[in-house]
Design a protein around this motif. Structure first.
Motif, PDB file in Angstrom:
ATOM      1  N   LEU A  62       0.817  -1.216   0.000  1.00  0.00           N
ATOM      2  CA  LEU A  62       0.000   0.000   0.000  1.00  0.00           C
ATOM      3  C   LEU A  62       0.850   1.265   0.000  1.00  0.00           C
ATOM      4  O   LEU A  62       0.337   2.352  -0.239  1.00  0.00           O
ATOM      5  N   ILE A  63       2.137   1.093   0.304  1.00  0.00           N
ATOM      6  CA  ILE A  63       3.045   2.246   0.370  1.00  0.00           C
ATOM      7  C   ILE A  63       3.609   2.495  -1.011  1.00  0.00           C
ATOM      8  O   ILE A  63       4.650   1.963  -1.397  1.00  0.00           O
ATOM      9  N   ASP A  64       2.922   3.285  -1.769  1.00  0.00           N
ATOM     10  CA  ASP A  64       3.274   3.526  -3.166  1.00  0.00           C
ATOM     11  C   ASP A  64       2.976   4.988  -3.496  1.00  0.00           C
ATOM     12  O   ASP A  64       1.818   5.407  -3.479  1.00  0.00           O
ATOM     13  N   GLY A  65       4.006   5.760  -3.750  1.00  0.00           N
ATOM     14  CA  GLY A  65       3.784   7.168  -4.049  1.00  0.00           C
ATOM     15  C   GLY A  65       5.077   7.900  -4.314  1.00  0.00           C
ATOM     16  O   GLY A  65       6.145   7.286  -4.454  1.00  0.00           O
ATOM     17  N   ASP A  66       4.996   9.209  -4.373  1.00  0.00           N
ATOM     18  CA  ASP A  66       6.154  10.037  -4.686  1.00  0.00           C
ATOM     19  C   ASP A  66       6.761  10.684  -3.441  1.00  0.00           C
ATOM     20  O   ASP A  66       7.974  10.657  -3.246  1.00  0.00           O
ATOM     21  N   ASP A  67       5.905  11.276  -2.609  1.00  0.00           N
ATOM     22  CA  ASP A  67       6.369  12.018  -1.441  1.00  0.00           C
ATOM     23  C   ASP A  67       5.659  11.500  -0.189  1.00  0.00           C
ATOM     24  O   ASP A  67       4.434  11.393  -0.176  1.00  0.00           O
ATOM     25  N   MET A  68       6.436  11.197   0.854  1.00  0.00           N
ATOM     26  CA  MET A  68       5.850  10.767   2.121  1.00  0.00           C
ATOM     27  C   MET A  68       6.044  11.863   3.157  1.00  0.00           C
ATOM     28  O   MET A  68       7.158  12.341   3.376  1.00  0.00           O
ATOM     29  N   PHE A  69       4.946  12.253   3.794  1.00  0.00           N
ATOM     30  CA  PHE A  69       4.954  13.278   4.838  1.00  0.00           C
ATOM     31  C   PHE A  69       4.641  12.605   6.170  1.00  0.00           C
ATOM     32  O   PHE A  69       3.605  11.941   6.301  1.00  0.00           O
ATOM     33  N   CYS A  70       5.501  12.801   7.156  1.00  0.00           N
ATOM     34  CA  CYS A  70       5.281  12.187   8.461  1.00  0.00           C
ATOM     35  C   CYS A  70       5.048  13.251   9.524  1.00  0.00           C
ATOM     36  O   CYS A  70       5.942  14.049   9.836  1.00  0.00           O
ATOM     37  N   CYS A  71       3.844  13.251  10.068  1.00  0.00           N
ATOM     38  CA  CYS A  71       3.473  14.185  11.139  1.00  0.00           C
ATOM     39  C   CYS A  71       3.137  13.432  12.422  1.00  0.00           C
ATOM     40  O   CYS A  71       2.410  13.938  13.273  1.00  0.00           O
ATOM     41  N   LEU A  72       3.650  12.220  12.547  1.00  0.00           N
ATOM     42  CA  LEU A  72       3.413  11.431  13.743  1.00  0.00           C
ATOM     43  C   LEU A  72       4.112  12.053  14.939  1.00  0.00           C
ATOM     44  O   LEU A  72       5.235  12.557  14.821  1.00  0.00           O
ATOM     45  N   GLY A  73       3.473  12.014  16.082  1.00  0.00           N
ATOM     46  CA  GLY A  73       4.105  12.541  17.282  1.00  0.00           C
ATOM     47  C   GLY A  73       3.150  12.498  18.462  1.00  0.00           C
ATOM     48  O   GLY A  73       1.936  12.586  18.290  1.00  0.00           O
ATOM     49  N   THR A  74       3.713  12.370  19.641  1.00  0.00           N
ATOM     50  CA  THR A  74       2.903  12.356  20.851  1.00  0.00           C
ATOM     51  C   THR A  74       3.703  13.007  21.967  1.00  0.00           C
ATOM     52  O   THR A  74       4.743  13.632  21.724  1.00  0.00           O
ATOM     53  N   THR A  75       3.233  12.894  23.169  1.00  0.00           N
ATOM     54  CA  THR A  75       3.978  13.338  24.346  1.00  0.00           C
ATOM     55  C   THR A  75       4.132  12.136  25.263  1.00  0.00           C
ATOM     56  O   THR A  75       3.366  11.168  25.182  1.00  0.00           O
ATOM     57  N   ILE A  76       5.120  12.192  26.139  1.00  0.00           N
ATOM     58  CA  ILE A  76       5.328  11.084  27.066  1.00  0.00           C
ATOM     59  C   ILE A  76       4.113  10.930  27.980  1.00  0.00           C
ATOM     60  O   ILE A  76       3.686   9.825  28.288  1.00  0.00           O
ATOM     61  N   LYS A  77       3.516  12.063  28.379  1.00  0.00           N
ATOM     62  CA  LYS A  77       2.337  12.015  29.240  1.00  0.00           C
ATOM     63  C   LYS A  77       1.186  11.306  28.540  1.00  0.00           C
ATOM     64  O   LYS A  77       0.521  10.435  29.116  1.00  0.00           O
ATOM     65  N   LYS A  78       0.933  11.660  27.283  1.00  0.00           N
ATOM     66  CA  LYS A  78      -0.164  11.041  26.546  1.00  0.00           C
ATOM     67  C   LYS A  78       0.137   9.580  26.233  1.00  0.00           C
ATOM     68  O   LYS A  78      -0.749   8.725  26.286  1.00  0.00           O
ATOM     69  N   ALA A  79       1.400   9.299  25.899  1.00  0.00           N
ATOM     70  CA  ALA A  79       1.797   7.921  25.569  1.00  0.00           C
ATOM     71  C   ALA A  79       1.690   7.012  26.792  1.00  0.00           C
ATOM     72  O   ALA A  79       1.370   5.830  26.677  1.00  0.00           O
ATOM     73  N   GLY A  80       1.992   7.573  27.953  1.00  0.00           N
ATOM     74  CA  GLY A  80       1.895   6.788  29.177  1.00  0.00           C
ATOM     75  C   GLY A  80       3.199   6.183  29.646  1.00  0.00           C
ATOM     76  O   GLY A  80       3.335   5.795  30.801  1.00  0.00           O
ATOM     77  N   SER A  81       4.170   6.098  28.727  1.00  0.00           N
ATOM     78  CA  SER A  81       5.473   5.557  29.097  1.00  0.00           C
ATOM     79  C   SER A  81       6.491   5.942  28.041  1.00  0.00           C
ATOM     80  O   SER A  81       6.137   6.293  26.910  1.00  0.00           O
ATOM     81  N   GLN A  82       7.756   5.886  28.396  1.00  0.00           N
ATOM     82  CA  GLN A  82       8.812   6.170  27.423  1.00  0.00           C
ATOM     83  C   GLN A  82       8.814   5.130  26.307  1.00  0.00           C
ATOM     84  O   GLN A  82       9.096   5.455  25.147  1.00  0.00           O
ATOM     85  N   GLU A  83       8.485   3.898  26.640  1.00  0.00           N
ATOM     86  CA  GLU A  83       8.471   2.833  25.635  1.00  0.00           C
ATOM     87  C   GLU A  83       7.446   3.112  24.541  1.00  0.00           C
ATOM     88  O   GLU A  83       7.746   2.985  23.350  1.00  0.00           O
ATOM     89  N   VAL A  84       6.251   3.502  24.934  1.00  0.00           N
ATOM     90  CA  VAL A  84       5.208   3.804  23.953  1.00  0.00           C
ATOM     91  C   VAL A  84       5.568   5.066  23.170  1.00  0.00           C
ATOM     92  O   VAL A  84       5.346   5.147  21.963  1.00  0.00           O
TER      93      VAL A  84
END
Length: 221
Positions: A62-84
């Motif tokens: 499914l990963i087929d294209g020209d340009d990939m934009f990554c806006c993934l991100g969270t906070t440690i508080k929201k994630a719940g742990s450093q691992e997540v």
């Protein structure tokens, strides 16, 4: 020639702005969005895949294209742990990037953070830096790292610390001049616009853009 854009994190603060820019652009005739849960958003250009981010290899076709934009991100508080937190801000972006590079995606553009450094004593900045180091080794035509300072905008969830930070940074911006301009807070929609603008420049190699430069790029025509 019209292109295909791939976006990660399209439901977040910056990603939601970027998604609309991509959909409204005449540069891309297809926008592929990978999400955890279906959003219900419908658009003639949009193809949305709700996937298991723990098993990205299952979706290579499914990963087929020209340009990939990554806006993934969270906070440690929201994630719940450093691992997540590491999963969201390091492993998911880098795993997607590895597949995208192997599939011939030309450009990878990602939001990191001001001060990102794999050797930092700060866990957040160290994680961001580790991700940048992984990307640097991948065979993209172009890798663009965006390092904004505090992001301004209306989030879906209330973050007291960031709201207080926004107030402080708005005041501090008056004295953040010269070399300190890169620490000024910046609106998320400006970061999104800068990512889009840089993607159209078809740069070669590895590039880092900090808040002051991002603000300039966002207003360029």
């Amino acid at each position: 020639m019209n292109k295909t854009a791939i976006i990660l994190g399209s439901t977040g603060l910056t990603g939601s702005h970027l998604l609309q820019i991509l959909l409204n652009s005449n540069i891309y005739d297809k926008v592929v969005s990978f999400v955890r849960k279906e959003t219900g958003l419908s658009h003639s250009k949009l193809t949305e895949y709700a996937i298991d981010f723990e098993n990205i290899d299952l979706y290579q076709d499914l990963i087929d294209g020209d340009d990939m934009f990554c806006c993934l991100g969270t906070t440690i508080k929201k994630a719940g742990s450093q691992e997540v937190f590491e999963k969201v801000d390091l492993h998911y972006p880098s795993n997607f990037a590895k597949v995208a590079a192997s599939k011939g995606v030309k450009q990878y553009l990602i939001i990191s953070a001001i001060g990102a450094n794999a050797q930092s004593g700060n866990f957040y900045l160290r994680t961001k830096g580790k991700c940048e180091d992984v990307l640097r080794k991948l065979a993209f035509q172009s890798i663009s790292i965006f390092r904004p300072s505090l992001l301004l905008g209306n989030r879906k969830e209330f973050r007291l610390g960031e709201k207080l930070g926004e107030y402080f940074m708005k005041v501090a911006s008056l004295v953040l001049i010269g070399k300190l301009k890169k620490y000024r807070a910046i609106k998320a929609k400006r970061v999104a616009r800068a990512m889009f603008n840089i993607a159209q420049q078809n740069t070669i190699g590895y590039h880092i853009y900090e808040s002051d430069k991002i603000a300039q790029i966002a207003t360029a025509r």
